[in-house]
Write an enzyme that holds these catalytic residues in place. Structure first.
Site, short mmCIF file in Angstrom:
data_model
loop_
_atom_site.label_atom_id
_atom_site.label_comp_id
_atom_site.label_asym_id
_atom_site.label_seq_id
_atom_site.Cartn_x
_atom_site.Cartn_y
_atom_site.Cartn_z
N ASP A 1 2.03 4.47 2.17
CA ASP A 1 3.06 3.78 2.48
C ASP A 1 4.10 4.51 3.23
O ASP A 1 4.23 5.83 2.86
CB ASP A 1 3.66 3.14 1.15
N ILE A 2 4.74 3.97 4.30
CA ILE A 2 5.72 4.81 4.99
C ILE A 2 7.01 4.99 4.48
O ILE A 2 7.79 5.65 4.96
CB ILE A 2 5.73 4.05 6.57
N ASN B 1 2.46 -8.23 -4.95
CA ASN B 1 3.62 -9.38 -5.13
C ASN B 1 3.04 -10.45 -4.48
O ASN B 1 2.17 -10.47 -3.55
CB ASN B 1 4.68 -8.67 -4.26
N GLU C 1 7.01 -8.67 1.20
CA GLU C 1 7.76 -8.77 2.52
C GLU C 1 6.86 -8.81 3.89
O GLU C 1 7.15 -9.47 4.71
CB GLU C 1 8.36 -7.35 2.55
N HIS D 1 -1.76 -7.27 -0.26
CA HIS D 1 -2.18 -6.04 -0.29
C HIS D 1 -1.59 -5.51 -2.09
O HIS D 1 -0.81 -6.34 -2.52
CB HIS D 1 -1.16 -5.00 0.67
N HIS E 1 0.03 -2.21 -4.06
CA HIS E 1 0.50 -0.93 -4.27
C HIS E 1 -0.10 -0.18 -5.24
O HIS E 1 0.00 -0.69 -6.47
CB HIS E 1 1.90 -1.14 -4.50
#
Length: 115
Positions: free
Chosen positions: A31-32, A88, A96, A101, A103
Site C-alpha cells: 500500500d502506498i 471493505n 475508496e 481488494h 488489505h
C-alpha cells in the site's frame, strides 16, 4: 466498458518494482499509504467492483485472495504474531477504490476494531 481503476493500471503495467506477487487471478503490492508496518493490497486481476459483484463464475477469487494473504503473511514473518485481513464493500464501509481488494495488515499489535 467499465472505467479502469488505479489497481487495473498497476496490474496492466506489470511493474515488478511495485508488484510483490502475481498470478492469473490476483496481484499483490505494498500500500502506498500504509497503516501498519506490513500493509499489502491483494486485488483481483479481473475488474470486480466490490464483493457485491461476486457471482458463481468468479467466487473462487475470494478464497484465492485469502490463501495468497496467508502465503504473504508467512513470507513477511507476521503469521505467528497475527495479522488482520480487511475487505471493505462500498462507501459506508470505507471502500475508496472500486476494485475488489483485500488489505493484509500486520507487523505490530493492531488496535481494536469498532463493532
Amino acid at each position: 466498458m467499465k472505467n479502469q481503476s488505479i489497481f487495473s493500471k498497476i496490474i496492466k503495467e506489470n511493474d515488478l518494482s511495485k508488484i510483490i506477487y502475481q498470478d492469473k487471478d490476483v496481484t499483490a503490492f505494498n500500500d502506498i499509504n500504509p497503516i501498519a508496518p506490513v500493509h499489502i493490497i491483494i486485488v483481483s486481476n479481473e475488474l470486480i467492483r466490490s464483493t457485491n459483484e461476486i457471482n458463481e463464475k468468479n467466487k473462487h477469487i475470494l478464497g484465492h485472495m485469502m490463501y495468497i494473504a496467508t502465503v504473504l503473511a508467512k513470507k513477511k514473518k507476521i503469521s505467528e504474531n497475527g495479522y488482520r485481513l480487511i475487505i471493505n464493500c462500498n462507501s459506508h464501509a470505507g471502500q475508496e477504490i472500486f476494485h475488489l481488494h483485500l488489505h493484509l495488515l500486520g507487523g505490530k499489535k493492531l488496535g481494536k476494531m469498532l463493532f
